[in-house]
Write a protein that holds these residues in place. Sequence first.
Motif, PDB file in Angstrom:
ATOM      1  N   ALA A 196       0.808  -1.219   0.000  1.00  0.00           N
ATOM      2  CA  ALA A 196       0.000   0.000   0.000  1.00  0.00           C
ATOM      3  C   ALA A 196       0.840   1.267   0.000  1.00  0.00           C
ATOM      4  O   ALA A 196       0.387   2.312  -0.481  1.00  0.00           O
ATOM      5  CB  ALA A 196      -0.921  -0.007   1.218  1.00  0.00           C
ATOM      6  N   ASP A 197       2.080   1.194   0.517  1.00  0.00           N
ATOM      7  CA  ASP A 197       2.921   2.388   0.574  1.00  0.00           C
ATOM      8  C   ASP A 197       4.001   2.395  -0.495  1.00  0.00           C
ATOM      9  O   ASP A 197       4.952   3.166  -0.421  1.00  0.00           O
ATOM     10  CB  ASP A 197       3.570   2.502   1.955  1.00  0.00           C
ATOM     11  CG  ASP A 197       4.479   1.320   2.277  1.00  0.00           C
ATOM     12  OD1 ASP A 197       4.375   0.287   1.583  1.00  0.00           O
ATOM     13  OD2 ASP A 197       5.284   1.428   3.219  1.00  0.00           O
ATOM     14  N   ALA A 198       3.860   1.547  -1.512  1.00  0.00           N
ATOM     15  CA  ALA A 198       4.926   1.413  -2.509  1.00  0.00           C
ATOM     16  C   ALA A 198       5.104   2.676  -3.346  1.00  0.00           C
ATOM     17  O   ALA A 198       6.208   3.010  -3.742  1.00  0.00           O
ATOM     18  CB  ALA A 198       4.638   0.223  -3.428  1.00  0.00           C
ATOM     19  N   GLY A 199       4.029   3.363  -3.638  1.00  0.00           N
ATOM     20  CA  GLY A 199       4.125   4.545  -4.490  1.00  0.00           C
ATOM     21  C   GLY A 199       3.914   4.177  -5.952  1.00  0.00           C
ATOM     22  O   GLY A 199       4.181   3.046  -6.387  1.00  0.00           O
ATOM     23  N   ASP A 204       5.030   1.111 -11.275  1.00  0.00           N
ATOM     24  CA  ASP A 204       5.442   1.191 -12.684  1.00  0.00           C
ATOM     25  C   ASP A 204       6.680   0.340 -12.934  1.00  0.00           C
ATOM     26  O   ASP A 204       6.785  -0.334 -13.971  1.00  0.00           O
ATOM     27  CB  ASP A 204       5.743   2.645 -13.070  1.00  0.00           C
ATOM     28  CG  ASP A 204       4.500   3.522 -13.073  1.00  0.00           C
ATOM     29  OD1 ASP A 204       3.384   2.979 -13.131  1.00  0.00           O
ATOM     30  OD2 ASP A 204       4.666   4.751 -13.008  1.00  0.00           O
ATOM     31  N   VAL A 205       7.617   0.363 -12.010  1.00  0.00           N
ATOM     32  CA  VAL A 205       8.852  -0.419 -12.161  1.00  0.00           C
ATOM     33  C   VAL A 205       8.533  -1.906 -12.184  1.00  0.00           C
ATOM     34  O   VAL A 205       9.079  -2.667 -13.001  1.00  0.00           O
ATOM     35  CB  VAL A 205       9.836  -0.088 -11.022  1.00  0.00           C
ATOM     36  CG1 VAL A 205      10.977  -1.106 -10.978  1.00  0.00           C
ATOM     37  CG2 VAL A 205      10.408   1.306 -11.211  1.00  0.00           C
ATOM     38  N   GLN A 206       7.631  -2.348 -11.310  1.00  0.00           N
ATOM     39  CA  GLN A 206       7.292  -3.774 -11.275  1.00  0.00           C
ATOM     40  C   GLN A 206       6.552  -4.197 -12.546  1.00  0.00           C
ATOM     41  O   GLN A 206       6.749  -5.310 -13.046  1.00  0.00           O
ATOM     42  CB  GLN A 206       6.464  -4.057 -10.025  1.00  0.00           C
ATOM     43  CG  GLN A 206       7.264  -3.855  -8.749  1.00  0.00           C
ATOM     44  CD  GLN A 206       6.444  -4.064  -7.499  1.00  0.00           C
ATOM     45  OE1 GLN A 206       6.170  -5.194  -7.092  1.00  0.00           O
ATOM     46  NE2 GLN A 206       6.023  -2.979  -6.879  1.00  0.00           N
ATOM     47  N   VAL A 207       5.708  -3.317 -13.077  1.00  0.00           N
ATOM     48  CA  VAL A 207       5.045  -3.603 -14.346  1.00  0.00           C
ATOM     49  C   VAL A 207       6.075  -3.724 -15.460  1.00  0.00           C
ATOM     50  O   VAL A 207       5.999  -4.624 -16.310  1.00  0.00           O
ATOM     51  CB  VAL A 207       4.004  -2.509 -14.673  1.00  0.00           C
ATOM     52  CG1 VAL A 207       3.531  -2.625 -16.117  1.00  0.00           C
ATOM     53  CG2 VAL A 207       2.815  -2.603 -13.720  1.00  0.00           C
ATOM     54  N   THR A 208       7.055  -2.836 -15.461  1.00  0.00           N
ATOM     55  CA  THR A 208       8.103  -2.873 -16.481  1.00  0.00           C
ATOM     56  C   THR A 208       8.864  -4.189 -16.426  1.00  0.00           C
ATOM     57  O   THR A 208       9.150  -4.799 -17.468  1.00  0.00           O
ATOM     58  CB  THR A 208       9.074  -1.695 -16.285  1.00  0.00           C
ATOM     59  OG1 THR A 208       8.367  -0.472 -16.482  1.00  0.00           O
ATOM     60  CG2 THR A 208      10.224  -1.763 -17.286  1.00  0.00           C
TER      61      THR A 208
END
Length: 237
Positions: A196-199, A204-208
Motif C-alpha cells: 500500500a505504501d509502494a508509491g 510502474d517499475v514492477q510492471v516494467t
Amino acid sequence: MAALPRESVAPDAPHILVVDDDARLRELLRRYLAGEGFRVTIAADAAEARERLAGIAFDLIVLDVMMPGETGLALTESLRRTHDIPIVLLTARGAPEDRIAGFEHGADDYLAKPFEPRELLLRIRTILRRAAAAPAATEGPVVLGEAVFDPERGTLTRGAETIRLTGGEAALLAALARRAGEILTREDIAAALGQADAGERAIDVQVTRLRRKIEPDPREPVFLQTVRGRGYVLKPR
C-alpha cells in the motif's frame, strides 16, 4: 522481543536468511524472528550469503543494501537470474528513488531503517502468505501470445520453456489475470500486492519488469497495456 527457546521453532517453519553487516542488528533480528516462530540463519555479507544459499533452500531473504563489497542491490540482481526467492531489502536510504532502485533490481519489498521489527514481521508474513496461497482461479490458463500463464500454479511457460517469475511478478500477473480486460489503478495493484505504501513509480517499475517476461517487445506492449491517467490492463490474446 524475547526469543522463544530454540527447540520451540518447528522444523518445518519458514526459513529466513538475514544478511546485514551490522552484527547487533543481525542478532536482534535473529532473536526476534526466531521468537516469532521462524527458522533463522544469518550472514554478514554477500559472500557469506552465497555460501548459505548454496546449501540451504530458504523461504525468504532479509537483505541490507549498504554492505561492504558486493551490495545488497547487486546481490539481489544477481540472484534474480537463478532464484525466485522473495527478497526484502533494508536500507538507511528511504527516498522514493531508493525504493524504486530496489524494485528495479528485483526486490519484493523494501523497508527503510530505522524500522520497527514488528513492521518487518508483518511484511515477511504478507510475502510468505502470498507465496503460499494459490492465486484465485480464473476460467483457465491465460494466453499471452506464445506464452501461457497458469493462475492456479503461478507459472508462466512459452512452449517447453518455463519462464522464471519472482513471487512478486507472479502475484502481479495473477492480480491482473483475475481481472483481465479491466483497468486496474496503481492503487488497486498496490493493494493486491500488499504494498500500500509502494508509491506509483514503484508499481510502474514492477510492471516494467513483468513486461520483460511476457511481451515480445516490452517497449511496445500488446498484452499489458498502459491506460494513460488511469492505470494498467491485461489483454490476453
